[in-house]
Design a protein around this motif. Structure first.
Motif, PDB file in Angstrom:
ATOM      1  N   LEU A  62      16.778  12.590 -11.184  1.00 55.83           N
ATOM      2  CA  LEU A  62      16.670  11.442 -10.825  1.00 55.83           C
ATOM      3  C   LEU A  62      15.921  11.020  -9.540  1.00 55.83           C
ATOM      4  O   LEU A  62      15.795  11.848  -8.538  1.00 55.83           O
ATOM      5  N   VAL A  63      14.799  10.347  -9.568  1.00 51.42           N
ATOM      6  CA  VAL A  63      13.828  10.105  -8.495  1.00 51.42           C
ATOM      7  C   VAL A  63      14.205   8.750  -7.751  1.00 51.42           C
ATOM      8  O   VAL A  63      14.019   7.736  -8.153  1.00 51.42           O
ATOM      9  N   ARG A  64      14.682   9.210  -6.511  1.00 54.15           N
ATOM     10  CA  ARG A  64      15.133   8.079  -5.568  1.00 54.15           C
ATOM     11  C   ARG A  64      14.352   8.067  -4.213  1.00 54.15           C
ATOM     12  O   ARG A  64      14.028   6.961  -3.797  1.00 54.15           O
ATOM     13  N   SER A  65      14.138   8.890  -3.728  1.00 55.54           N
ATOM     14  CA  SER A  65      13.559   8.993  -2.559  1.00 55.54           C
ATOM     15  C   SER A  65      12.018   8.522  -2.592  1.00 55.54           C
ATOM     16  O   SER A  65      11.228   8.353  -3.562  1.00 55.54           O
ATOM     17  N   ALA A  66      11.368   7.990  -1.425  1.00 55.57           N
ATOM     18  CA  ALA A  66      10.105   7.609  -1.453  1.00 55.57           C
ATOM     19  C   ALA A  66       8.991   8.709  -1.781  1.00 55.57           C
ATOM     20  O   ALA A  66       8.201   8.633  -2.542  1.00 55.57           O
ATOM     21  N   GLU A  67       9.439   9.926  -1.335  1.00 57.05           N
ATOM     22  CA  GLU A  67       8.590  11.174  -1.516  1.00 57.05           C
ATOM     23  C   GLU A  67       8.557  11.618  -2.742  1.00 57.05           C
ATOM     24  O   GLU A  67       7.602  11.801  -3.511  1.00 57.05           O
ATOM     25  N   ARG A  69       9.208   9.585  -5.620  1.00 54.09           N
ATOM     26  CA  ARG A  69       8.598   8.500  -6.193  1.00 54.09           C
ATOM     27  C   ARG A  69       6.918   8.753  -6.112  1.00 54.09           C
ATOM     28  O   ARG A  69       6.327   8.507  -7.137  1.00 54.09           O
ATOM     29  N   GLU A  70       6.506   9.185  -5.012  1.00 54.80           N
ATOM     30  CA  GLU A  70       5.074   9.335  -4.841  1.00 54.80           C
ATOM     31  C   GLU A  70       4.709  10.547  -5.809  1.00 54.80           C
ATOM     32  O   GLU A  70       3.397  10.492  -6.330  1.00 54.80           O
ATOM     33  N   ARG A  71       5.598  11.451  -5.732  1.00 57.89           N
ATOM     34  CA  ARG A  71       5.096  12.628  -6.574  1.00 57.89           C
ATOM     35  C   ARG A  71       4.914  12.400  -8.054  1.00 57.89           C
ATOM     36  O   ARG A  71       4.234  12.884  -8.792  1.00 57.89           O
ATOM     37  N   LEU A  72       5.943  11.592  -8.480  1.00 60.60           N
ATOM     38  CA  LEU A  72       6.109  11.203  -9.785  1.00 60.60           C
ATOM     39  C   LEU A  72       4.870  10.284 -10.147  1.00 60.60           C
ATOM     40  O   LEU A  72       4.045  10.406 -11.326  1.00 60.60           O
ATOM     41  N   VAL A  73       4.666   9.368  -9.486  1.00 62.34           N
ATOM     42  CA  VAL A  73       3.706   8.026  -9.919  1.00 62.34           C
ATOM     43  C   VAL A  73       2.317   8.831 -10.001  1.00 62.34           C
ATOM     44  O   VAL A  73       1.591   8.301 -10.951  1.00 62.34           O
ATOM     45  N   LYS A  74       1.841   9.769  -9.184  1.00 58.42           N
ATOM     46  CA  LYS A  74       0.703  10.093  -9.378  1.00 58.42           C
ATOM     47  C   LYS A  74       0.212  10.725 -10.816  1.00 58.42           C
ATOM     48  O   LYS A  74      -0.981  11.283 -10.978  1.00 58.42           O
ATOM     49  N   HIS A  75       1.355  11.274 -11.574  1.00 57.21           N
ATOM     50  CA  HIS A  75       1.319  11.758 -12.878  1.00 57.21           C
ATOM     51  C   HIS A  75       1.382  10.699 -13.923  1.00 57.21           C
ATOM     52  O   HIS A  75       1.150  11.298 -15.244  1.00 57.21           O
ATOM     53  N   MET A  76       1.726   9.284 -13.386  1.00 52.94           N
ATOM     54  CA  MET A  76       1.936   8.658 -14.557  1.00 52.94           C
ATOM     55  C   MET A  76       0.528   8.023 -14.948  1.00 52.94           C
ATOM     56  O   MET A  76      -0.542   7.978 -14.103  1.00 52.94           O
ATOM     57  N   ALA A  87      10.508   0.308 -10.050  1.00 52.57           N
ATOM     58  CA  ALA A  87      12.037   0.316 -10.715  1.00 52.57           C
ATOM     59  C   ALA A  87      12.856   0.638  -9.635  1.00 52.57           C
ATOM     60  O   ALA A  87      12.868   1.725  -9.006  1.00 52.57           O
ATOM     61  N   PRO A  88      14.140   0.124  -9.649  1.00 52.78           N
ATOM     62  CA  PRO A  88      15.155   0.757  -8.823  1.00 52.78           C
ATOM     63  C   PRO A  88      15.528   2.044  -8.991  1.00 52.78           C
ATOM     64  O   PRO A  88      15.773   2.833  -7.884  1.00 52.78           O
ATOM     65  N   LEU A  89      15.401   2.421 -10.296  1.00 51.89           N
ATOM     66  CA  LEU A  89      15.665   4.099 -10.308  1.00 51.89           C
ATOM     67  C   LEU A  89      14.670   4.517 -11.460  1.00 51.89           C
ATOM     68  O   LEU A  89      14.545   3.929 -12.490  1.00 51.89           O
ATOM     69  N   VAL A  90      14.334   5.879 -11.337  1.00 55.97           N
ATOM     70  CA  VAL A  90      13.625   6.532 -12.410  1.00 55.97           C
ATOM     71  C   VAL A  90      14.260   7.677 -12.856  1.00 55.97           C
ATOM     72  O   VAL A  90      14.494   8.569 -11.805  1.00 55.97           O
TER      73      VAL A  90
END
Length: 203
Positions: A62-67, A69-76, A87-90
Motif C-alpha cells: 500500500l503506497v500512502r506516503s509522499a515519498e 508515491r514519488e518512487r512509484l509514479v516515476k515508474h508508471m 488517487a487516495p490510495l495505490v
C-alpha cells in the motif's frame, strides 16, 4: 440483463450491479480517504478465493506516503502518472515466486505439492503468476464490494517497480491499482463485451 437471467443468479441485482455491471475502472477520484481498516476488510474477504493447492502468492504494498508515491509514479507510463499521483490510495500487487515457503507442512489433498514447488523454480514462477493474477482479480472485486472504485493498470516499468519495491528478485509485479471514490466523469466509455454465444461452446 433480462429479469429471467437476473433471477438465475443467487446474488441480488443491486450486488450484481455493484460488482460487475455498473462497476468501472476509475481514472479520477475524490479526496475521500481509504483506511487501512477498509483494506484489511477487503483482504479478509477475498483471501478465501480459490487457488491451486490453496497457494497464496499475492503480496500487496500500500503506497500512502509522499515519498512512496514519488518512487512509484516515476515508474508508471506517462498516461498513468497523474491519476496514480492523485488517487487516495495505490496498491502494488505482486506475486511472490517463493510462495511455497508459506505452504502448510501437510497438504491433505496434495501431499506432493510442496516438494514439487520447492524443486522447480520455473514451475513456481508460472504458478505464482497464474494464482497471483486470480487473487488480484478477487482483490479488485473486493475493493468494489467495499464501495470503492478500482483503477487497475499494467502500464509501468515492471523491472523498475520490482527493483524499487521488492529488490530481492523473488517478486513480480502483477498490477498497480488506484483505489478510491470516483470523481465526476471518472469513466471512459465502456468498451463492448463479447456475447455468450461468441465465448461459450458445448461439447
Amino acid at each position: 440483463m433480462t429479469t429471467a437471467a437476473n433471477d438465475a443468479l443467487v446474488l441480488d441485482a443491486a450486488a450484481q450491479d455493484l460488482l460487475f455491471r455498473e462497476a468501472r475502472t476509475a481514472n479520477t477520484f475524490t479526496d475521500e480517504p481509504v483506511s487501512d481498516e477498509q483494506i484489511q476488510a477487503v483482504y479478509d474477504l477475498v483471501k478465501y478465493g480459490p487457488t491451486a493447492f490453496n497457494q497464496q502468492p499475492l503480496r500487496i504494498v500500500l503506497v500512502r506516503s509522499a515519498e512512496g508515491r514519488e518512487r512509484l509514479v516515476k515508474h508508471m507510463a506517462d498516461g498513468n502518472k497523474p491519476k496514480t499521483a492523485s488517487a487516495p490510495l495505490v496498491a502494488i500487487l505482486a506475486a511472490d515466486n517463493e510462495f511455497h515457503e508459506e505452504l502448510p507442512s501437510q497438504l491433505p489433498h496434495f501431499p506432493q505439492a510442496k516438494d514439487m514447488f520447492f524443486s522447480e523454480r520455473p514451475v513456481r514462477e508460472s504458478s505464482a503468476q497464474l494464482n497471483g493474477a486470480l487473487q488480484a482479480a478477487y482483490f479488485i472485486i473486493g475493493v468494489r464490494a467495499a464501495g470503492f472504485a478500482a483503477g487497475p493498470m499494467t502500464g509501468y516499468d515492471a523491472d523498475g517497480l520490482n527493483k524499487e519495491f521488492f529488490g530481492d528478485g523473488d517478486h513480480s509485479v502483477l498490477a498497480v491499482v488506484n483505489i478510491g471514490k470516483p470523481a465526476e466523469d471518472a469513466w471512459f466509455p465502456r468498451s463492448p463485451r463479447l456475447a455468450y454465444d461468441e465465448v461459450v461452446t458445448t461439447v
